[in-house]
Every structure is written in structure tokens, then in C-alpha cells.
Design a protein around this motif. Structure first.
Motif, PDB file in Angstrom:
ATOM      1  N   SER A  91      -2.113 -10.517 -11.706  1.00 12.79           N
ATOM      2  CA  SER A  91      -1.791 -11.860 -11.204  1.00 12.79           C
ATOM      3  C   SER A  91      -1.457 -12.783 -12.369  1.00 12.79           C
ATOM      4  CB  SER A  91      -2.984 -12.431 -10.414  1.00 12.79           C
ATOM      5  OG  SER A  91      -3.292 -11.632  -9.304  1.00 12.79           O
ATOM      6  N   ILE A  92      -2.216 -12.628 -13.455  1.00  9.53           N
ATOM      7  CA  ILE A  92      -1.973 -13.456 -14.653  1.00  9.53           C
ATOM      8  C   ILE A  92      -0.594 -13.127 -15.237  1.00  9.53           C
ATOM      9  CG2 ILE A  92      -2.743 -13.885 -17.023  1.00  9.53           C
ATOM     10  CD1 ILE A  92      -5.642 -13.286 -15.936  1.00  9.53           C
ATOM     11  N   ILE A  93      -0.238 -11.809 -15.261  1.00  7.86           N
ATOM     12  CA  ILE A  93       1.083 -11.387 -15.755  1.00  7.86           C
ATOM     13  C   ILE A  93       2.188 -12.040 -14.936  1.00  7.86           C
ATOM     14  CG2 ILE A  93       2.684  -9.424 -15.923  1.00  7.86           C
ATOM     15  CD1 ILE A  93       0.229  -7.682 -16.599  1.00  7.86           C
ATOM     16  N   ALA A  94       1.999 -12.071 -13.622  1.00  7.27           N
ATOM     17  CA  ALA A  94       3.014 -12.635 -12.722  1.00  7.27           C
ATOM     18  C   ALA A  94       2.982 -14.159 -12.698  1.00  7.27           C
ATOM     19  CB  ALA A  94       2.815 -12.090 -11.314  1.00  7.27           C
ATOM     20  N   GLY A  95       1.924 -14.739 -13.281  1.00  9.41           N
ATOM     21  CA  GLY A  95       1.811 -16.195 -13.315  1.00  9.41           C
ATOM     22  C   GLY A  95       1.379 -16.805 -11.999  1.00  9.41           C
ATOM     23  N   VAL A  96       0.542 -16.078 -11.243  1.00  7.44           N
ATOM     24  CA  VAL A  96       0.081 -16.579  -9.944  1.00  7.44           C
ATOM     25  C   VAL A  96      -1.443 -16.619  -9.915  1.00  7.44           C
ATOM     26  CG1 VAL A  96       2.116 -15.735  -8.718  1.00  7.44           C
ATOM     27  CG2 VAL A  96       0.132 -14.233  -8.947  1.00  7.44           C
ATOM     28  N   ASP A  97      -1.979 -17.241  -8.880  1.00 11.73           N
ATOM     29  CA  ASP A  97      -3.420 -17.334  -8.677  1.00 11.73           C
ATOM     30  C   ASP A  97      -4.004 -15.931  -8.474  1.00 11.73           C
ATOM     31  OD1 ASP A  97      -5.851 -17.737  -6.584  1.00 11.73           O
ATOM     32  OD2 ASP A  97      -5.640 -19.508  -7.868  1.00 11.73           O
ATOM     33  N   PRO A  98      -5.226 -15.635  -8.979  1.00  5.60           N
ATOM     34  CA  PRO A  98      -5.827 -14.309  -8.789  1.00  5.60           C
ATOM     35  C   PRO A  98      -5.859 -13.843  -7.331  1.00  5.60           C
ATOM     36  CG  PRO A  98      -7.114 -15.557 -10.375  1.00  5.60           C
ATOM     37  CD  PRO A  98      -6.066 -16.498  -9.850  1.00  5.60           C
ATOM     38  N   ALA A  99      -5.992 -14.794  -6.407  1.00  8.72           N
ATOM     39  CA  ALA A  99      -6.036 -14.426  -4.990  1.00  8.72           C
ATOM     40  C   ALA A  99      -4.774 -13.691  -4.554  1.00  8.72           C
ATOM     41  CB  ALA A  99      -6.228 -15.673  -4.130  1.00  8.72           C
ATOM     42  N   VAL A 100      -3.619 -14.037  -5.149  1.00  4.06           N
ATOM     43  CA  VAL A 100      -2.344 -13.416  -4.776  1.00  4.06           C
ATOM     44  C   VAL A 100      -2.361 -11.918  -5.088  1.00  4.06           C
ATOM     45  CG1 VAL A 100       0.162 -13.418  -5.180  1.00  4.06           C
ATOM     46  CG2 VAL A 100      -1.090 -15.579  -5.121  1.00  4.06           C
ATOM     47  N   GLY A 101      -2.909 -11.545  -6.240  1.00  6.92           N
ATOM     48  CA  GLY A 101      -3.010 -10.135  -6.606  1.00  6.92           C
ATOM     49  C   GLY A 101      -4.092  -9.408  -5.828  1.00  6.92           C
ATOM     50  N   LEU A 102      -5.223 -10.060  -5.629  1.00  5.45           N
ATOM     51  CA  LEU A 102      -6.337  -9.437  -4.904  1.00  5.45           C
ATOM     52  C   LEU A 102      -5.980  -9.191  -3.437  1.00  5.45           C
ATOM     53  CD1 LEU A 102      -9.187 -11.541  -6.522  1.00  5.45           C
ATOM     54  CD2 LEU A 102      -8.943  -9.058  -6.712  1.00  5.45           C
ATOM     55  N   PHE A 103      -5.346 -10.176  -2.795  1.00  5.59           N
ATOM     56  CA  PHE A 103      -4.957 -10.003  -1.397  1.00  5.59           C
ATOM     57  C   PHE A 103      -3.867  -8.939  -1.266  1.00  5.59           C
ATOM     58  CE2 PHE A 103      -6.356 -14.597  -0.262  1.00  5.59           C
ATOM     59  CZ  PHE A 103      -7.669 -14.163  -0.127  1.00  5.59           C
ATOM     60  N   ALA A 104      -2.990  -8.861  -2.275  1.00  2.00           N
ATOM     61  CA  ALA A 104      -1.950  -7.820  -2.258  1.00  2.00           C
ATOM     62  C   ALA A 104      -2.589  -6.438  -2.306  1.00  2.00           C
ATOM     63  CB  ALA A 104      -1.001  -8.006  -3.438  1.00  2.00           C
ATOM     64  N   SER A 105      -3.612  -6.280  -3.159  1.00  3.60           N
ATOM     65  CA  SER A 105      -4.301  -4.994  -3.269  1.00  3.60           C
ATOM     66  C   SER A 105      -4.996  -4.631  -1.960  1.00  3.60           C
ATOM     67  CB  SER A 105      -5.320  -5.033  -4.414  1.00  3.60           C
ATOM     68  OG  SER A 105      -4.654  -5.192  -5.653  1.00  3.60           O
ATOM     69  N   PHE A 106      -5.565  -5.624  -1.297  1.00  5.73           N
ATOM     70  CA  PHE A 106      -6.229  -5.396  -0.002  1.00  5.73           C
ATOM     71  C   PHE A 106      -5.227  -4.941   1.050  1.00  5.73           C
ATOM     72  CE2 PHE A 106      -6.775  -7.718   4.103  1.00  5.73           C
ATOM     73  CZ  PHE A 106      -7.681  -6.850   4.675  1.00  5.73           C
ATOM     74  N   THR A 107      -4.145  -5.687   1.246  1.00  2.00           N
ATOM     75  CA  THR A 107      -3.192  -5.342   2.306  1.00  2.00           C
ATOM     76  C   THR A 107      -2.457  -4.039   2.003  1.00  2.00           C
ATOM     77  OG1 THR A 107      -1.571  -6.816   1.266  1.00  2.00           O
ATOM     78  CG2 THR A 107      -2.805  -7.704   3.128  1.00  2.00           C
ATOM     79  N   MET A 108      -2.080  -3.817   0.739  1.00  2.51           N
ATOM     80  CA  MET A 108      -1.385  -2.573   0.383  1.00  2.51           C
ATOM     81  C   MET A 108      -2.253  -1.359   0.707  1.00  2.51           C
ATOM     82  SD  MET A 108       1.723  -3.054  -0.889  1.00  2.51           S
ATOM     83  CE  MET A 108       2.021  -1.455  -1.611  1.00  2.51           C
ATOM     84  N   ALA A 109      -3.515  -1.393   0.258  1.00  2.00           N
ATOM     85  CA  ALA A 109      -4.406  -0.248   0.457  1.00  2.00           C
ATOM     86  C   ALA A 109      -4.662   0.014   1.936  1.00  2.00           C
ATOM     87  CB  ALA A 109      -5.724  -0.484  -0.275  1.00  2.00           C
ATOM     88  N   VAL A 110      -4.925  -1.038   2.694  1.00  2.00           N
ATOM     89  CA  VAL A 110      -5.253  -0.873   4.119  1.00  2.00           C
ATOM     90  C   VAL A 110      -4.045  -0.367   4.905  1.00  2.00           C
ATOM     91  CG1 VAL A 110      -5.860  -2.125   6.230  1.00  2.00           C
ATOM     92  CG2 VAL A 110      -7.149  -2.533   4.118  1.00  2.00           C
ATOM     93  N   VAL A 111      -2.877  -0.951   4.676  1.00  2.00           N
ATOM     94  CA  VAL A 111      -1.675  -0.532   5.418  1.00  2.00           C
ATOM     95  C   VAL A 111      -1.299   0.910   5.059  1.00  2.00           C
ATOM     96  CG1 VAL A 111       0.794  -0.955   5.776  1.00  2.00           C
ATOM     97  CG2 VAL A 111      -0.796  -2.880   5.677  1.00  2.00           C
ATOM     98  N   ILE A 112      -1.303   1.226   3.760  1.00  2.00           N
ATOM     99  CA  ILE A 112      -0.931   2.579   3.312  1.00  2.00           C
ATOM    100  C   ILE A 112      -1.882   3.623   3.886  1.00  2.00           C
ATOM    101  CG2 ILE A 112      -0.982   4.079   1.276  1.00  2.00           C
ATOM    102  CD1 ILE A 112       1.642   2.656   1.474  1.00  2.00           C
ATOM    103  N   SER A 113      -3.152   3.258   4.055  1.00  2.00           N
ATOM    104  CA  SER A 113      -4.121   4.227   4.580  1.00  2.00           C
ATOM    105  C   SER A 113      -3.744   4.696   5.987  1.00  2.00           C
ATOM    106  CB  SER A 113      -5.532   3.630   4.586  1.00  2.00           C
ATOM    107  OG  SER A 113      -5.639   2.602   5.561  1.00  2.00           O
ATOM    108  N   PHE A 114      -3.016   3.865   6.736  1.00  2.00           N
ATOM    109  CA  PHE A 114      -2.597   4.232   8.088  1.00  2.00           C
ATOM    110  C   PHE A 114      -1.215   4.886   8.108  1.00  2.00           C
ATOM    111  CE2 PHE A 114      -5.787   0.964   9.049  1.00  2.00           C
ATOM    112  CZ  PHE A 114      -6.526   1.610  10.035  1.00  2.00           C
ATOM    113  N   VAL A 115      -0.275   4.353   7.344  1.00  2.00           N
ATOM    114  CA  VAL A 115       1.121   4.805   7.476  1.00  2.00           C
ATOM    115  C   VAL A 115       1.609   5.670   6.313  1.00  2.00           C
ATOM    116  CG1 VAL A 115       1.749   2.820   8.899  1.00  2.00           C
ATOM    117  CG2 VAL A 115       2.041   2.669   6.423  1.00  2.00           C
ATOM    118  N   GLY A 116       0.832   5.796   5.237  1.00  2.00           N
ATOM    119  CA  GLY A 116       1.277   6.538   4.050  1.00  2.00           C
ATOM    120  C   GLY A 116       1.434   8.029   4.285  1.00  2.00           C
TER     121      GLY A 116
END
Length: 500
Positions: free
Chosen positions: A47-72
Motif C-alpha cells: 500500500s505504501i509503494i502504491a501511495g495509498v492507505d494501508p486499508a486499500v492493500g489489506l482489503f484487496a488481500s481479503f477480497t482476492m483471497a476469498v474470491v479466488i478460493s471459490f472460483v480459482g
């Protein structure tokens, strides 16, 4: 009407693989927890690399992992916010703002879906083993290099903590494997630092953890052609880098687990996950190599449950147990990642006896792949350059496999040239110069029984040979073409004027 026995059999068959036994279930749950803990500081860093709030990276990790677990398409692989993806879209955020970055993530996800549907995953068959070995070794080097900043300019206590964490992970499995050694190491080091009041960098120092759940919404950008033109190049780069890293990681997991995965489904799933992540305000992502290695190799996970729980635990840990998670010393997570890097590197590939047996070209391809990845910090660039290097070396090697030998009849009225090998752009270039146009008899036979025509360059070379003989009033007959060679020769012969 089906019997109770057959119904029970169907129920057993439909039961998820993570319910196969209590041991499998426990392994998956604990693996998910270890991965979630390892994801937190990484997601914040990206998130720091991208210049955004930590929540943006953390929420991305949450949604990516959960969605991929069903459709990956690849079980047990971890997808989350990654450094490579952050680097691709960071300039867009810095120049135009968060809304444009999120829009690029959504568009990039849609492009991945299209590429997946078009069968881009099939291109993986063209990745040579030497590139794959280079990819594995390079990612091990990158994982280790990512830990180096955490060991610079830090209190002296960090070093014994890292050494202690490594010792725990090496020796604890000799006592029991019921609980993953990385989890034990993280818990023990956290307790020691908190109880003894040891002042060392911790997860909380990386940034504030979010205290609420993510909510869906549209990116804050004007829906105009100008906006599309602005985000399209970033979205396309995002899509390509994400797919390449994900497919390479999926292939690596296939090799580790001796199982096959559906790469086309994985390509589509990465796109779907990024689209959903974008609508939840996340920075997008792809397969995460380090965390996947923790999940599959270190913790022994094999099912979708560990992937799902890595995302679910991540959200619970940062939202509910944020204050506790913040106290985890970075030294504990650095120790985990160092062990992952060590275990990921293919040490066999650099042993002197292996290098002695391996063709020099294979070693060069591996070295080029590693060098490009480590220099650019981009696995996708390294893989592309490695593949191109392998193709050039292969073309150069087989270019010398086309041989021509001529035999003149005893009566001197006919010469038969036997052509052996693969005829393509590299090997057919020299073909024209291997015939004696001046001194050969009037009847020339070219026997291609032991050759194969692959491209227009070869047909053009044969046309050139016929033309040179015709200029001297000599007739050429081509025989022995197999069906595929005959098809391409019949279609192109005499139609390539000016191409030779």
C-alpha cells in the motif's frame, strides 16, 4: 428410488476435500492463520509503494483471497495484493488519484477475463524448464531481498529474535507437526517481546490497521473516453503482469503437489477477483508467491479452505484484533520469509555436478531469467526475456540440424540430394548454398523424406534453388514430402517472389 447406501455414497463423494479428515481440516485452518499473519505487513508495505492507505492493500488481500478460493483453478494458491501489481499502477495513483487507480484495477480485471477466455493460459506450454527454474530461484532471491530492509538500522535485539525464530521453525517440527512451526515461532517471539518489553519494530509500525469492514462502490472517476484512454495502458500492463505471475505460480504449485490445475479457470478467476476487489476499493493483486510457499510447502495445505481462511482471518485479525496483531515483531515475520526463501530456491540447480551435466544454453537461460528478475524486481519481465533467450538458443541449435548430401548417378545424368532435418527460417537460410548449380547434371532430385518444412522461409529457399537451376536450364523435382510439408509447399511454392 436410490437406496440409503447410494445416497450416503453420493454424500461422501460430494464432501469437500478439506473435510476428508480432522487432520486435513486442522492443517488447512492453521495454514490459513499463518498466511493471514504473513499477509498483513506485506499488504501494508505494498500500500505504501502504491501511495495509498494501508486499508486499500489489506482489503484487496481479503477480497482476492476469498474470491479466488471459490472460483480459482489452483487449489491452495494464495492471491492477494502484490508488490509487482502495486508498482504497475502506482504512477497512476500518484498522478491522477485513487479513483483512477481503482478504475484501472477493474478494467485490468476485465482484460484478464477476456484473455482467459481467449486461452492465454495455453501459452504456458512454451515456458521452458530452464526459465521455470530461473523463475523459482529469482523469486527466492526477491523474497530474501525484501527482508533486508527489515534488518537494516534496527535495534540489536532484532537479530537474536530472527535467529531464534529460524531455530524454532527448524527444530520444532522434530517435536510435533500438529501446529505449523511458523505459527509457533510468531506466537513465542511476540510473547517474549511484549512480556520483556523489548523495543523492536512491529507490525503496528507499518501503518494503522482499519477498524471497519470494506463497503462496495464505484470508483470516483468521470466515465468519459479521456478517462478510459488514461487508465487503459496501466490496466493492460496490470492484466499481463498479474496473469503471468499467477500462471507461473500455479505451475510451480502443480510441481510441488504433483497435481494438475486448470490454468484457464485460474486466468478467468484472477480477472473476476480483481473486478470485485476494485468495486470494494482494493488495489488489486495476483498470486502471491511467498505466501503461497508458506501455505503449500511450509504449512502443507492442499485445499481451497486455507486460501479462503487466509483472507477471512486477515480481515478478522486487522479489524477485531488489530491492537494484538500490531504487537507482532517484524523479526518473527522476517524469519518466516527467510526460511521460505531458503526452501523455495532450487539448490540442486546450482550444484557443480548439475551445472557440469546441463547444456550450457540451459544454464545461460536460467541465469538470464534470474538476472532480469533481480534487476527489474519484475518476475514477468524476467520470464519473457528468459523465454526469448531460450528461443534464440534453440533456433541457433537446430539451425545446424539441416544437412544436405548429394549422390550423382553412375551414368552422370541425375543427381539426388537428400535433405535431412527441420527446415525453418534459421536452418533454411544456408540451404541455398549447399547445391552445385554449375556442375550438376540437368536432372536434379531433392529428396525431403527425412526433412520437415515448417514455414514460408523454407518454401522460399526451395523456390530459390529451383530458380537457380532453371536459370541454367536444369530441372528440379522435389520428392518425399510428408503431408504437412506438402500442404505448406503446395500452398506457397511459386507465390513468394521477392522473398528470397
Amino acid at each position: 428410488m436410490s437406496s440409503p447406501l447410494s445416497q450416503a455414497s453420493k454424500l461422501r463423494m460430494s464432501k469437500p476435500d478439506w473435510l476428508a479428515s480432522p487432520k486435513v481440516f486442522r492443517t488447512e485452518v492453521l495454514a490459513g492463520l499463518v498466511v493471514a499473519l504473513a499477509l498483513i505487513p506485506e499488504a501494508i508495505s505494498f500500500s505504501i509503494i502504491a501511495g495509498v492507505d494501508p486499508a486499500v492493500g489489506l482489503f484487496a488481500s481479503f477480497t482476492m483471497a476469498v474470491v479466488i478460493s471459490f472460483v480459482g483453478g489452483r487449489k491452495a494458491m494464495i492471491s492477494a495484493a502484490t508488490g509487482a501489481m502495486a508498482l504497475v499502477i502506482a504512477p497512476l495513483n500518484h498522478e491522477y488519484g485513487l479513483g483512477y487507480m481503482i478504475a484501472a484495477v477493474i478494467l485490468g480485471g476485465l482484460i484478464q477475463v477476456v484473455l482467459g477466455a481467449l486461452g492465454v493460459a495455453k501459452l504456458m506450454r512454451f515456458v521452458p524448464r530452464s526459465v521455470m527454474v530461473g523463475f523459482v530461484n529469482a523469486l527466492a532471491v526477491l523474497i530474501f531481498m525484501a527482508q533486508v530492509p527489515e534488518m537494516r538500522d534496527v535495534p540489536w535485539a532484532v537479530y537474536p529474535l530472527i535467529i531464534g525464530g529460524l531455530a524454532l521453525m527448524v527444530f520444532f517440527p522434530k517435536i510435533t507437526t500438529v501446529v505449523p512451526a511458523p505459527l509457533v515461532s510468531i506466537v513465542i517471539l511476540t510473547v517474549i517481546t511484549v512480556a520483556a518489553g523489548i523495543a523492536v519494530p512491529n507490525v503496528g509500525d507499518k501503518g494503522d490497521l482499519p477498524s471497519s469492514l470494506p463497503v462496495p462502490g464505484l470508483p470516483d472517476v468521470p466515465f468519459t473516453m479521456d478517462s478510459l484512454i488514461t487508465i487503459a495502458p496501466y490496466a493492460f500492463a496490470f492484466a499481463l503482469v498479474g496473469l503471468m505471475e499467477s500462471l507461473m505460480t500455479a505451475k510451480l504449485v502443480d510441481d510441488i503437489t504433483d497435481t494438475h490445475s486448470n490454468k484457464t479457470r485460474e486466468s478467468l478467476a484472477q480477472g473476476i477477483a480483481n473486478v470485485i476487489t476494485g468495486f470494494f476499493g482494493g488495489m488489486g493483486g495476483c498470486a502471491m508467491i511467498g505466501q503461497t510457499m508458506i501455505n503449500v510447502k511450509t504449512a502443507g495445505a492442499r485445499t481451497r479452505l486455507s486460501t479462503f481462511l487466509s483472507g477471512a482471518f486477515l480481515l478478522v485479525l486487522v479489524v477485531v484484533f488489530g491492537p494484538v496483531v500490531s504487537t507482532i515483531p517484524m523479526a518473527a515475520l522476517v524469519a518466516v520469509m527467510i526460511l521460505v526463501a531458503f526452501g523455495t530456491f532450487d539448490w540442486h540447480s546450482i550444484q557443480p555436478k548439475t551445472l557440469k551435466r546441463m547444456p550450457i544454453g540451459e544454464t545461460v537461460v536460467m541465469a538470464v531469467t534470474v538476472a532480469c528478475v533481480v534487476t527489474t524486481h519484475n518476475l514477468a519481465i524476467g520470464v519473457v526475456v528468459g523465454c526469448i533467450t531460450a528461443m534464440v538458443i534453440f533456433a541457433k541449435r537446430v539451425a545446424h540440424l539441416a544437412e544436405v548430401s548429394g549422390v550423382v548417378d553412375p551414368d552422370g545424368k541425375q543427381v539426388v540430394y537428400a535433405v535431412t532435418g527441420e527446415l525453418f527460417f534459421a536452418s533454411s537460410n544456408d540451404l541455398v548454398y549447399q547445391f552445385d548449380y554449375k556442375d550438376d547434371p540437368d536432372d536434379v532430385v531433392i529428396d525431403l523424406s527425412d526433412a520437415h518444412i515448417w514455414d514460408a522461409s523454407s518454401v522460399a529457399a526451395l523456390d530459390a534453388i529451383e530458380t537457380k537451376y532453371a536459370e541454367r536450364g536444369k530441372k528440379v523435382t522435389i520428392i518425399g514430402l510428408n503431408k504437412a510439408s506438402a500442404d505448406i509447399h503446395d500452398k506457397l511454392a511459386g507465390q513468394l517472389a521477392g522473398s528470397h
